[in-house]
Design a protein around this motif. Structure first.
Motif, PDB file in Angstrom:
ATOM      1  N   TYR A   1      82.063  -0.145  57.706  1.00  0.00           N
ATOM      2  CA  TYR A   1      82.595   1.220  57.635  1.00  0.00           C
ATOM      3  C   TYR A   1      82.756   1.789  59.042  1.00  0.00           C
ATOM      4  O   TYR A   1      83.776   2.364  59.382  1.00  0.00           O
ATOM      5  N   LEU A   2      81.731   1.616  59.856  1.00  0.00           N
ATOM      6  CA  LEU A   2      81.737   2.184  61.203  1.00  0.00           C
ATOM      7  C   LEU A   2      82.730   1.485  62.127  1.00  0.00           C
ATOM      8  O   LEU A   2      83.161   2.065  63.126  1.00  0.00           O
ATOM      9  N   GLU A   3      83.100   0.264  61.803  1.00  0.00           N
ATOM     10  CA  GLU A   3      84.076  -0.456  62.621  1.00  0.00           C
ATOM     11  C   GLU A   3      85.394   0.314  62.687  1.00  0.00           C
ATOM     12  O   GLU A   3      86.049   0.351  63.734  1.00  0.00           O
ATOM     13  N   ALA A   4      85.787   0.961  61.588  1.00  0.00           N
ATOM     14  CA  ALA A   4      87.024   1.742  61.579  1.00  0.00           C
ATOM     15  C   ALA A   4      86.938   2.931  62.531  1.00  0.00           C
ATOM     16  O   ALA A   4      87.964   3.417  63.007  1.00  0.00           O
ATOM     17  N   CYS A   5      85.731   3.365  62.829  1.00  0.00           N
ATOM     18  CA  CYS A   5      85.552   4.512  63.727  1.00  0.00           C
ATOM     19  C   CYS A   5      85.910   4.161  65.172  1.00  0.00           C
ATOM     20  O   CYS A   5      86.115   5.063  65.989  1.00  0.00           O
ATOM     21  N   ARG A   6      86.008   2.892  65.485  1.00  0.00           N
ATOM     22  CA  ARG A   6      86.390   2.492  66.842  1.00  0.00           C
ATOM     23  C   ARG A   6      87.819   2.920  67.156  1.00  0.00           C
ATOM     24  O   ARG A   6      88.167   3.096  68.310  1.00  0.00           O
ATOM     25  N   SER A   7      88.624   3.038  66.118  1.00  0.00           N
ATOM     26  CA  SER A   7      90.009   3.488  66.317  1.00  0.00           C
ATOM     27  C   SER A   7      90.185   4.868  65.688  1.00  0.00           C
ATOM     28  O   SER A   7      91.106   5.122  64.927  1.00  0.00           O
ATOM     29  N   CYS A   8      89.268   5.752  66.016  1.00  0.00           N
ATOM     30  CA  CYS A   8      89.239   7.105  65.461  1.00  0.00           C
ATOM     31  C   CYS A   8      90.545   7.847  65.759  1.00  0.00           C
ATOM     32  O   CYS A   8      91.052   7.824  66.884  1.00  0.00           O
ATOM     33  N   ALA A   9      91.053   8.526  64.732  1.00  0.00           N
ATOM     34  CA  ALA A   9      92.279   9.314  64.884  1.00  0.00           C
ATOM     35  C   ALA A   9      92.023  10.587  65.689  1.00  0.00           C
ATOM     36  O   ALA A   9      92.958  11.181  66.225  1.00  0.00           O
ATOM     37  N   ALA A  10      90.775  11.004  65.756  1.00  0.00           N
ATOM     38  CA  ALA A  10      90.427  12.234  66.486  1.00  0.00           C
ATOM     39  C   ALA A  10      89.252  11.942  67.418  1.00  0.00           C
ATOM     40  O   ALA A  10      88.143  12.432  67.208  1.00  0.00           O
ATOM     41  N   PRO A  11      89.464  11.157  68.476  1.00  0.00           N
ATOM     42  CA  PRO A  11      88.344  10.741  69.338  1.00  0.00           C
ATOM     43  C   PRO A  11      87.666  11.889  70.084  1.00  0.00           C
ATOM     44  O   PRO A  11      86.536  11.727  70.533  1.00  0.00           O
ATOM     45  N   GLU A  12      88.290  13.048  70.195  1.00  0.00           N
ATOM     46  CA  GLU A  12      87.698  14.182  70.908  1.00  0.00           C
ATOM     47  C   GLU A  12      86.978  15.140  69.959  1.00  0.00           C
ATOM     48  O   GLU A  12      86.406  16.126  70.401  1.00  0.00           O
ATOM     49  N   ALA A  13      87.001  14.848  68.672  1.00  0.00           N
ATOM     50  CA  ALA A  13      86.377  15.741  67.684  1.00  0.00           C
ATOM     51  C   ALA A  13      84.855  15.647  67.776  1.00  0.00           C
ATOM     52  O   ALA A  13      84.299  14.602  68.112  1.00  0.00           O
ATOM     53  N   PRO A  14      84.164  16.755  67.476  1.00  0.00           N
ATOM     54  CA  PRO A  14      82.690  16.712  67.475  1.00  0.00           C
ATOM     55  C   PRO A  14      82.181  15.840  66.321  1.00  0.00           C
ATOM     56  O   PRO A  14      82.900  15.589  65.351  1.00  0.00           O
ATOM     57  N   ALA A  15      80.950  15.419  66.421  1.00  0.00           N
ATOM     58  CA  ALA A  15      80.362  14.535  65.414  1.00  0.00           C
ATOM     59  C   ALA A  15      80.427  15.135  64.011  1.00  0.00           C
ATOM     60  O   ALA A  15      80.669  14.414  63.034  1.00  0.00           O
ATOM     61  N   ARG A  16      80.253  16.447  63.890  1.00  0.00           N
ATOM     62  CA  ARG A  16      80.263  17.054  62.556  1.00  0.00           C
ATOM     63  C   ARG A  16      81.616  16.905  61.861  1.00  0.00           C
ATOM     64  O   ARG A  16      81.721  16.979  60.657  1.00  0.00           O
ATOM     65  N   ALA A  17      82.684  16.658  62.639  1.00  0.00           N
ATOM     66  CA  ALA A  17      84.004  16.445  62.041  1.00  0.00           C
ATOM     67  C   ALA A  17      84.041  15.121  61.273  1.00  0.00           C
ATOM     68  O   ALA A  17      84.850  14.954  60.355  1.00  0.00           O
ATOM     69  N   CYS A  18      83.157  14.205  61.620  1.00  0.00           N
ATOM     70  CA  CYS A  18      83.110  12.903  60.933  1.00  0.00           C
ATOM     71  C   CYS A  18      82.701  13.051  59.466  1.00  0.00           C
ATOM     72  O   CYS A  18      83.006  12.192  58.648  1.00  0.00           O
ATOM     73  N   VAL A  19      82.024  14.140  59.142  1.00  0.00           N
ATOM     74  CA  VAL A  19      81.581  14.374  57.769  1.00  0.00           C
ATOM     75  C   VAL A  19      82.777  14.455  56.830  1.00  0.00           C
ATOM     76  O   VAL A  19      82.733  13.998  55.696  1.00  0.00           O
ATOM     77  N   HIS A  20      83.868  15.001  57.317  1.00  0.00           N
ATOM     78  CA  HIS A  20      85.067  15.160  56.485  1.00  0.00           C
ATOM     79  C   HIS A  20      86.199  14.243  56.954  1.00  0.00           C
ATOM     80  O   HIS A  20      87.374  14.550  56.769  1.00  0.00           O
ATOM     81  N   CYS A  21      85.861  13.132  57.547  1.00  0.00           N
ATOM     82  CA  CYS A  21      86.838  12.187  58.081  1.00  0.00           C
ATOM     83  C   CYS A  21      87.761  11.684  56.967  1.00  0.00           C
ATOM     84  O   CYS A  21      87.309  11.332  55.881  1.00  0.00           O
ATOM     85  N   GLU A  22      89.032  11.671  57.274  1.00  0.00           N
ATOM     86  CA  GLU A  22      90.004  11.201  56.280  1.00  0.00           C
ATOM     87  C   GLU A  22      90.593   9.855  56.669  1.00  0.00           C
ATOM     88  O   GLU A  22      91.524   9.375  56.035  1.00  0.00           O
ATOM     89  N   GLN A  23      90.039   9.242  57.692  1.00  0.00           N
ATOM     90  CA  GLN A  23      90.523   7.928  58.126  1.00  0.00           C
ATOM     91  C   GLN A  23      90.189   6.883  57.069  1.00  0.00           C
ATOM     92  O   GLN A  23      89.147   6.944  56.430  1.00  0.00           O
ATOM     93  N   ASN A  24      91.070   5.924  56.900  1.00  0.00           N
ATOM     94  CA  ASN A  24      90.834   4.839  55.940  1.00  0.00           C
ATOM     95  C   ASN A  24      89.821   3.867  56.535  1.00  0.00           C
ATOM     96  O   ASN A  24      90.093   3.198  57.525  1.00  0.00           O
TER      97      ASN A  24
END
Length: 182
Positions: A124-147
């Motif tokens: 799951y976390l591997e997809a976070c390496r190509s985050c669509a919003a790399p400048e977003a704060p960590a709390r934004a990850c709670v509502h992440c819409e990335q596949n």
């Protein structure tokens, strides 16, 4: 009395500790529990062990790895040597080993489940390496819409992203207003 030639082949406690990777305190503890016995003492009062004590300490390590406590090992030895009949001693030992095998299998199942949880979390976390919003704060990850390639967050990730946010002293943290009062 032990002759000088016989003591040349005996190990001092420090040598036994070094050969087995144990501390001298551990060797003393094994002796106190009746798991290990010195062959004799030197004229200076040092404990001297037969070379076979190295294998005995390895046996202790093996039983410890299987899940035996030092106290259980001591009880096994006392039970074994105190048994009146060989078949009775063997049956008690067989029952004990059967119980330890069951415990080992249960622990393996738990560890396999943990391995699956970690593997899913890492995938799951591997997809976070190509985050669509790399400048977003960590709390934004709670509502992440990335596949992330899976229907739901794995439990290890969900536990972190669903944890309540902690606030500083000045914040209102987990307090809720009741009947119009703060």
């Amino acid at each position: 009395m032990t002759t000088a030639q016989e003591t040349n082949h005996l190990l001092r406690i420090g040598d036994l500790a070094r050969l087995t990777g144990k501390t001298t305190r551990a060797i003393h503890l094994y002796e106190e529990l009746g798991l290990l016995h010195p062959a004799t003492r030197s004229s200076g009062g040092f404990r001297l062990f037969e070379p076979s004590a190295v294998e005995r300490v390895r046996w202790i390590d093996l039983l410890h790895g299987v899940g035996f406590s030092l106290q259980e090992m001591s009880e096994v030895l006392h039970s074994w040597w105190g048994a009146e009949l060989g078949p009775d001693a063997m049956e008690r030992l067989r029952a004990l080993f059967t119980r330890k095998l069951e415990e080992t299998r249960e622990a393996l199942a738990r560890h396999q489940q943990l391995e699956r949880e970690l593997t899913e979390g890492l995938a799951y976390l591997e997809a976070c390496r190509s985050c669509a919003a790399p400048e977003a704060p960590a709390r934004a990850c709670v509502h992440c819409e990335q596949n992330h390639g899976m229907a739901h967050e794995p439990a290890l990730v969900a536990g972190i992203t669903s944890a309540p946010e902690r606030r500083g002293r000045g914040g209102r943290g987990g307090l809720v207003q009741i009947n119009g009062q703060d």
